[in-house]
Design an enzyme around this catalytic site. Structure first.
Site, PDB file in Angstrom:
ATOM      1  N   ARG A   4      99.984  12.948  77.346  1.00 27.06           N
ATOM      2  CA  ARG A   4     101.312  12.375  77.594  1.00 27.06           C
ATOM      3  C   ARG A   4     102.203  13.500  78.095  1.00 27.06           C
ATOM      4  O   ARG A   4     102.112  14.626  77.611  1.00 27.06           O
ATOM      5  CB  ARG A   4     101.926  11.814  76.308  1.00 27.06           C
ATOM      6  CG  ARG A   4     101.257  10.560  75.773  1.00 27.06           C
ATOM      7  CD  ARG A   4     101.565   9.368  76.667  1.00 27.06           C
ATOM      8  NE  ARG A   4     101.051   8.109  76.164  1.00 27.06           N
ATOM      9  CZ  ARG A   4      99.857   7.594  76.477  1.00 27.06           C
ATOM     10  NH1 ARG A   4      99.020   8.234  77.263  1.00 27.06           N
ATOM     11  NH2 ARG A   4      99.501   6.415  76.005  1.00 27.06           N
ATOM     12  N   LYS A  25      94.592  13.277  86.195  1.00 28.76           N
ATOM     13  CA  LYS A  25      95.059  11.941  85.773  1.00 28.76           C
ATOM     14  C   LYS A  25      96.174  11.458  86.687  1.00 28.76           C
ATOM     15  O   LYS A  25      97.080  12.224  87.032  1.00 28.76           O
ATOM     16  CB  LYS A  25      95.558  12.020  84.334  1.00 28.76           C
ATOM     17  CG  LYS A  25      96.068  10.706  83.768  1.00 28.76           C
ATOM     18  CD  LYS A  25      96.238  10.842  82.270  1.00 28.76           C
ATOM     19  CE  LYS A  25      97.085   9.747  81.688  1.00 28.76           C
ATOM     20  NZ  LYS A  25      97.271   9.939  80.238  1.00 28.76           N
TER      21      LYS A  25
HETATM   22  C1  LIG Z   1      99.665   4.462  80.214  1.00 28.10           C
HETATM   23  C2  LIG Z   1     100.799   5.020  79.430  1.00 28.10           C
HETATM   24  C3  LIG Z   1     101.294   6.262  79.750  1.00 28.10           C
HETATM   25  C4  LIG Z   1     102.368   6.798  79.055  1.00 28.10           C
HETATM   26  N1  LIG Z   1     102.810   8.024  79.379  1.00 28.10           N
HETATM   27  C5  LIG Z   1     103.791   8.610  78.649  1.00 28.10           C
HETATM   28  C6  LIG Z   1     104.161   9.944  78.892  1.00 28.10           C
HETATM   29  O1  LIG Z   1     103.594  10.614  79.756  1.00 28.10           O
HETATM   30  N2  LIG Z   1     105.124  10.502  78.109  1.00 28.10           N
HETATM   31  C7  LIG Z   1     105.753   9.803  77.131  1.00 28.10           C
HETATM   32  O2  LIG Z   1     106.630  10.351  76.463  1.00 28.10           O
HETATM   33  N3  LIG Z   1     105.414   8.510  76.870  1.00 28.10           N
HETATM   34  C8  LIG Z   1     104.443   7.911  77.596  1.00 28.10           C
HETATM   35  N4  LIG Z   1     104.056   6.629  77.332  1.00 28.10           N
HETATM   36  C9  LIG Z   1     104.762   5.857  76.303  1.00 28.10           C
HETATM   37  C10 LIG Z   1     104.275   6.188  74.912  1.00 28.10           C
HETATM   38  O3  LIG Z   1     102.909   6.430  74.912  1.00 28.10           O
HETATM   39  C11 LIG Z   1     104.669   5.060  73.983  1.00 28.10           C
HETATM   40  O4  LIG Z   1     106.093   4.901  74.007  1.00 28.10           O
HETATM   41  C12 LIG Z   1     104.267   5.338  72.557  1.00 28.10           C
HETATM   42  O5  LIG Z   1     102.948   5.810  72.474  1.00 28.10           O
HETATM   43  C13 LIG Z   1     104.410   4.051  71.771  1.00 28.10           C
HETATM   44  O6  LIG Z   1     104.053   4.280  70.431  1.00 28.10           O
HETATM   45  P1  LIG Z   1     104.260   3.128  69.338  1.00 28.10           P
HETATM   46  O7  LIG Z   1     104.104   3.776  68.028  1.00 28.10           O
HETATM   47  O8  LIG Z   1     105.516   2.386  69.629  1.00 28.10           O
HETATM   48  O9  LIG Z   1     103.085   2.068  69.629  1.00 28.10           O
HETATM   49  P2  LIG Z   1     101.541   2.156  69.211  1.00 28.10           P
HETATM   50  O10 LIG Z   1     101.084   3.566  69.241  1.00 28.10           O
HETATM   51  O11 LIG Z   1     100.808   1.149  70.015  1.00 28.10           O
HETATM   52  O12 LIG Z   1     101.544   1.764  67.695  1.00 28.10           O
HETATM   53  C14 LIG Z   1     101.718   0.468  67.206  1.00 28.10           C
HETATM   54  C15 LIG Z   1     100.795   0.336  66.020  1.00 28.10           C
HETATM   55  O13 LIG Z   1     101.085  -0.863  65.314  1.00 28.10           O
HETATM   56  C16 LIG Z   1      99.883  -1.366  64.802  1.00 28.10           C
HETATM   57  N5  LIG Z   1     100.092  -2.773  64.479  1.00 28.10           N
HETATM   58  C17 LIG Z   1     100.328  -3.787  65.333  1.00 28.10           C
HETATM   59  N6  LIG Z   1     100.525  -4.941  64.682  1.00 28.10           N
HETATM   60  C18 LIG Z   1     100.424  -4.645  63.367  1.00 28.10           C
HETATM   61  C19 LIG Z   1     100.537  -5.428  62.178  1.00 28.10           C
HETATM   62  N7  LIG Z   1     100.837  -6.731  62.226  1.00 28.10           N
HETATM   63  N8  LIG Z   1     100.370  -4.823  60.984  1.00 28.10           N
HETATM   64  C20 LIG Z   1     100.093  -3.476  60.919  1.00 28.10           C
HETATM   65  N9  LIG Z   1      99.963  -2.703  62.031  1.00 28.10           N
HETATM   66  C21 LIG Z   1     100.139  -3.283  63.225  1.00 28.10           C
HETATM   67  C22 LIG Z   1      98.902  -1.128  65.920  1.00 28.10           C
HETATM   68  O14 LIG Z   1      97.558  -1.161  65.495  1.00 28.10           O
HETATM   69  C23 LIG Z   1      99.322   0.248  66.417  1.00 28.10           C
HETATM   70  O15 LIG Z   1      98.574   1.290  65.801  1.00 28.10           O
HETATM   71  C24 LIG Z   1     102.976   6.060  78.009  1.00 28.10           C
HETATM   72  C25 LIG Z   1     102.466   4.804  77.669  1.00 28.10           C
HETATM   73  C26 LIG Z   1     101.381   4.290  78.358  1.00 28.10           C
HETATM   74  C27 LIG Z   1     100.863   2.928  77.965  1.00 28.10           C
END
Ligand SMILES: Cc1cc2nc3c(=O)[nH]c(=O)nc-3n(C[C@H](O)[C@H](O)[C@H](O)COP(=O)(O)OP(=O)(O)OC[C@H]3O[C@@H](n4cnc5c(N)ncnc54)[C@H](O)[C@@H]3O)c2cc1C
Length: 373
Positions: free
Chosen positions: A50, A263
């Site tokens: 990232r 990438k």
């Molecule tokens: C292709 C891509 C490239 C990116 N590049 C960058 C970058 O270069 N730099 C940057 O800063 N950001 C980047 N981002 C954004 C960043 O990766 C995301 O903002 C961040 O990882 C999101 O994290 P999260 O914790 O919100 O979601 P997630 O990591 O998806 O976590 C959500 C969690 O909730 C759990 N969950 C879901 N439902 C339930 C439930 N009912 N009960 C219990 N657990 C549950 C899931 O299993 C999961 O583990 C990128 C995103 C993508 C997709």
């Protein structure tokens, strides 16, 4: 009698693992739940790398937050003795008056960040892997780089567990409600009770907002990795910075080869979806489009296709983050929708949501991240 927790963190991806770690560090009794076993490849936090950058084109408000997050990532790396962050330097490339370069320049000047503005010929000369559009410019910032998201999440969770958090993988929250001043979380294993709840469910958040509708959209995104066709040395992290590109057709980013390949990924322009019905395979046509992009802007990088992955963004209407209390229940903090640019901030967001849920003053400017739609 159900055990009573200070805080339940639901979703232990980027934001939830950081929140659980921070709460445990502060001595709170924390239960963390995840439907899978993070780090995993079903949500938003997979794909090896990232980008972290400080000259934030999106808004200058993010700059102190990303600086705090960077310090916390470095401290975490030292604590666990793992490589979690590498500062390769970063380029924002595009028209001088485009949203990316002008926004990055605005943040850099406003916050006194070290930077250089280079004409496209100088970019190509300094970094022969890159072929920017003639007439474009590149803003170079030395403190940009990459984070390794899977290792970051693993490290955050191991610190959280070490400091006393109870982490349950494979236990999904089925529903939650606020009743009698406490929060009740139902899972297949029974009911958990806590003073506070943190919703860090990433793309699963919209289905768990209980009693309110927030206009979030989940967007399918792809990541592609290519081997170099020629001059592999030009793509090493020692020689090539991360780059964010604004071109007539796309905003996209490129990351040097850390061993998995070069990438490339387009930012946004993906189809609307949700975690249940998302198309997780990548078509040959999509591979060809990624290759065309590399062939045009990093011509020596368009060698063999090594891998591709589908990932999910959770977008707010204006592309900024949502970090706020639930509109109906102040015991509940929401902190996942980061519109595709949140990973770099996870340590700082973890700290903020931990403090919000413990009713402590965060001292951070959160005005841009409030629920406002
Ligand atoms: C292709 C891509 C490239 C990116 N590049 C960058 C970058 O270069 N730099 C940057 O800063 N950001 C980047 N981002 C954004 C960043 O990766 C995301 O903002 C961040 O990882 C999101 O994290 P999260 O914790 O919100 O979601 P997630 O990591 O998806 O976590 C959500 C969690 O909730 C759990 N969950 C879901 N439902 C339930 C439930 N009912 N009960 C219990 N657990 C549950 C899931 O299993 C999961 O583990 C990128 C995103 C993508 C997709």
């Amino acid at each position: 009698m159900a055990e009573r927790w200070d805080v339940i963190v639901t979703g232990l991806g980027a934001m939830g693992s950081a929140a659980a770690r921070e709460l445990a560090r502060r001595g709170a009794r924390v239960l963390g739940l995840d439907r899978y076993a993070p780090p995993h490849a079903h949500g938003s936090t997979h794909g090896h790398t990232r980008i972290i950058r400080e000259a934030y084109f999106e808004h200058p408000t993010y700059v102190p937050l990303v600086q705090r997050a960077g310090d916390l990532w470095e401290a975490l790396a030292e604590e666990v003795g793992e490589r979690l962050i590498v500062r390769t330097g970063g380029l924002t490339i595009g028209p001088r008056d485009g949203a990316l370069v002008s926004g990055a320049l605005h943040s850099a000047t406003r916050h006194g960040l070290p930077h250089e503005l280079l004409p496209s010929e100088d970019v190509a000369q300094r970094y022969p892997a890159l072929a920017p559009d003639p007439g474009s410019v590149g803003l170079y910032e030395p403190r940009a780089g990459v984070l390794f998201p899977e290792a970051c999440v693993r490290s955050l969770l191991s610190c959280a567990a070490r400091d006393g958090a109870e982490l349950r993988r494979g236990e999904a929250m089925l529903a939650w409600r606020v009743e009698g001043g406490v929060v009740r979380v139902a899972t297949a294993m029974g009911e958990h009770v806590a003073e506070r709840l943190i919703l860090t469910l990433g793309p699963w958040l919209p289905e768990m907002l209980e009693g309110t509708v927030i206009p979030l959209t989940v967007e399918r995104q792809m990541q592609h990795w290519f081997g170099a066709r020629d001059h592999a040395e030009r793509f090493s992290p020692e020689t090539l910075p991360v780059a964010l590109w604004e071109t007539p057709d796309h905003v996209f980013y490129t990351i040097p080869d850390f061993g998995d390949g070069i990438k490339v990924a387009v930012h946004h322009q993906g189809e609307a979806t949700d975690p249940q019905r998302v198309r997780r395979t990548v078509s040959e046509e999509e591979d060809a489009r990624a290759r065309d992009l590399v062939a045009r802007y990093l011509p020596d990088g368009a060698g063999e296709l090594r891998a591709r992955a589908v990932c999910l963004y959770t977008n707010t209407p204006d592309g900024h983050f949502l970090i706020d209390r639930h509109p109906l229940h102040r015991q509940v903090v929401i902190a996942s929708p980061c519109s595709g640019h949140g990973f770099k901030f996870a340590t700082a967001i973890g700290e903020i949501v931990a403090m919000l849920s413990l009713d402590q003053d965060t001292g951070a400017d959160l005005s841009l991240f409030k629920l406002r739609w």
